[in-house]
Design an enzyme around this catalytic site. Structure first.
Site, PDB file in Angstrom:
ATOM      1  NE  ARG A  58      -2.129  -2.970  -7.833  1.00  0.00           N
ATOM      2  CZ  ARG A  58      -3.246  -3.508  -6.892  1.00  0.00           C
ATOM      3  NH1 ARG A  58      -4.186  -2.238  -6.950  1.00  0.00           N
ATOM      4  NH2 ARG A  58      -3.862  -3.836  -5.051  1.00  0.00           N
ATOM      5  CB  THR A  59       0.148  -8.481 -11.198  1.00  0.00           C
ATOM      6  OG1 THR A  59       1.012  -7.536 -10.468  1.00  0.00           O
ATOM      7  CG2 THR A  59       1.499  -9.635 -11.898  1.00  0.00           C
ATOM      8  CE  LYS A  87      -8.234 -32.184  -6.150  1.00  0.00           C
ATOM      9  NZ  LYS A  87      -8.063 -33.169  -7.549  1.00  0.00           N
ATOM     10  NE  ARG A 108       2.240 -11.981  -7.862  1.00  0.00           N
ATOM     11  CZ  ARG A 108       1.180 -10.585  -7.947  1.00  0.00           C
ATOM     12  NH1 ARG A 108       0.682 -10.486  -6.627  1.00  0.00           N
ATOM     13  NH2 ARG A 108       1.881  -9.613  -8.197  1.00  0.00           N
ATOM     14  CG  HIS A 136       6.539  -7.745  -8.877  1.00  0.00           C
ATOM     15  ND1 HIS A 136       5.631  -8.425 -11.025  1.00  0.00           N
ATOM     16  CD2 HIS A 136       5.309  -7.582  -9.180  1.00  0.00           C
ATOM     17  CE1 HIS A 136       4.671  -8.263 -10.930  1.00  0.00           C
ATOM     18  NE2 HIS A 136       4.378  -8.081  -9.312  1.00  0.00           N
TER      19      HIS A 136
HETATM   20  C1  NCD Z   1       3.126  -5.856  -5.481  1.00  0.00           C
HETATM   21  C2  NCD Z   1       4.367  -7.330  -5.562  1.00  0.00           C
HETATM   22  O1  NCD Z   1       2.440  -8.642  -5.719  1.00  0.00           O
HETATM   23  O2  NCD Z   1       4.787  -7.971  -5.547  1.00  0.00           O
HETATM   24  N1  NCD Z   1       2.344  -5.794  -6.375  1.00  0.00           N
HETATM   25  C3  NCD Z   1       2.289  -5.624  -6.913  1.00  0.00           C
HETATM   26  O3  NCD Z   1       2.651  -6.862  -8.265  1.00  0.00           O
HETATM   27  N2  NCD Z   1       1.617  -4.446  -7.738  1.00  0.00           N
HETATM   28  C4  NCD Z   1       3.099  -5.392  -4.373  1.00  0.00           C
HETATM   29  C5  NCD Z   1       2.593  -5.397  -3.403  1.00  0.00           C
HETATM   30  O4  NCD Z   1       2.196  -6.742  -3.028  1.00  0.00           O
HETATM   31  O5  NCD Z   1       3.270  -4.763  -2.121  1.00  0.00           O
END
Ligand code: NCD
Length: 309
Positions: A58-59, A87, A108, A136
């Site tokens: 999703r993100t 590397k 991320r 997040h």
């Molecule tokens: C979350 C995350 O990556 O922290 N997912 C997201 O971005 N919607 C929640 C999760 O991974 O449980």
């Protein structure tokens, strides 16, 4: 000029109420343009780099959709095994390189604090899409946007946060935002996965009414919103411990039947087994609408930090 131009989005607790309001209003404006079939070109000639050193559906896809919807272009590292991190390149060196290619970076990374480290290495805006067990913030923004749309207000609500509150970065970021608006928070988790005490202390300092409850059904009877999270398997050293805790809290229709009328059920997704599939048909099941709200919120963020709102 936008108050967010040139800024990094690293932690929800660093956002001012003025910035929060601007993000939500800008998202609503973009969403209404898309709904009426209009097209936007705010990000024309700009490039977004999405650097994902941890899994995501999703993100990453909603950030990329957001950039495309604004007429911009995207370059991506979706699998760290294909980047020079494999590397042994340092995060700072990777960031300085990408700064030469892109106008804004979404990152991320499994390390808590990595987004701050990344942001220090470059002068273009950096957006934290999850730093390990840290925060997040963009998820928290789409969560409050969802609550505002679903409940008509962000104030005076009782919100139960359930599941892995220790390792779940989404609930860390969300609780800071909810605490500001006179909401009551009920924390529901196994003992070993409680919300970090420094976060609970910070919420209480903000004046939030925070209580701990072990029984999810009891919490749901009092709540306007239940926000369910996955037990974060990848954060466990002991997989037996994970298997023991997995399935500790499962929302099903019988629990919803006893819950407060009008309750909405949220989840950042992915779901493993925390919400029974039967719940998906319920009018209060908001999690896929919540995921869709990621697009206007991330459009707003990208446009605001680049001054193209
Ligand atoms: C979350 C995350 O990556 O922290 N997912 C997201 O971005 N919607 C929640 C999760 O991974 O449980």
């Amino acid at each position: 000029m936008s108050i967010l131009k040139g800024k990094d989005i690293l932690r929800s607790d660093l956002l001012t109420n003025e910035e929060l309001e601007l993000i939500v209003c800008t998202a609503a404006r973009f969403e209404s343009v898309l709904r009426s079939g209009g097209s936007l070109h705010n990000m024309a000639n700009l490039i977004l780099a999405t650097l994902f050193f941890e899994p995501s559906t999703r993100t990453r896809l909603s950030f990329e959709t957001a950039m495309h919807r604004l007429g911009g272009q995207v370059i991506t590292v979706a699998d760290p095994k294909t980047s020079s991190a494999a590397k042994g390149e340092s995060l700072a060196d990777s960031m300085r390189t990408v700064e030469g290619y892109a106008d804004v970076i979404v990152i991320r990374h499994p390390q808590k604090g990595s987004a701050e480290e990344a942001a220090q290495a470059v002068s273009i805006p950096v957006i934290n899409a999850g730093d390990g067990t840290g925060q997040h913030p963009t998820q928290a923004l789409l969560d409050v946007y969802t609550i505002q749309k679903e409940k008509g207000s962000l104030e005076g609500l009782t919100v139960a946060l359930a599941g892995d509150l220790k390792n779940g970065r989404t609930v860390h970021s969300l609780s800071y935002l909810l605490a500001r608006f006179g909401n009551r928070l009920i924390l529901v988790s196994p003992r070993s996965l409680e919300m970090p005490p420094e976060i609970v202390d910070a919420l209480r300092r903000e004046g939030a009414d925070v209580t701990v409850e072990s029984d999810l059904a009891v919490a749901m009877r009092q709540s306007d919103v239940v926000y369910v999270t996955r037990i974060q398997r990848e954060r466990f050293e002991d997989q037996d411990e994970y298997r023991r805790l997995k399935g500790a809290y499962v929302v099903d229709m019988s629990m919803i039947g006893q819950a407060k009328t009008g309750i909405i059920i949220m989840h950042p997704l992915p779901r493993v087994d925390e919400i029974a599939i039967e719940v998906d048909q319920h009018a209060g099941a908001a999690y896929f609408r919540q995921a869709a709200n990621g697009v206007p919120i991330r459009m707003a963020l990208l446009a605001l930090v680049t001054g193209r709102e």
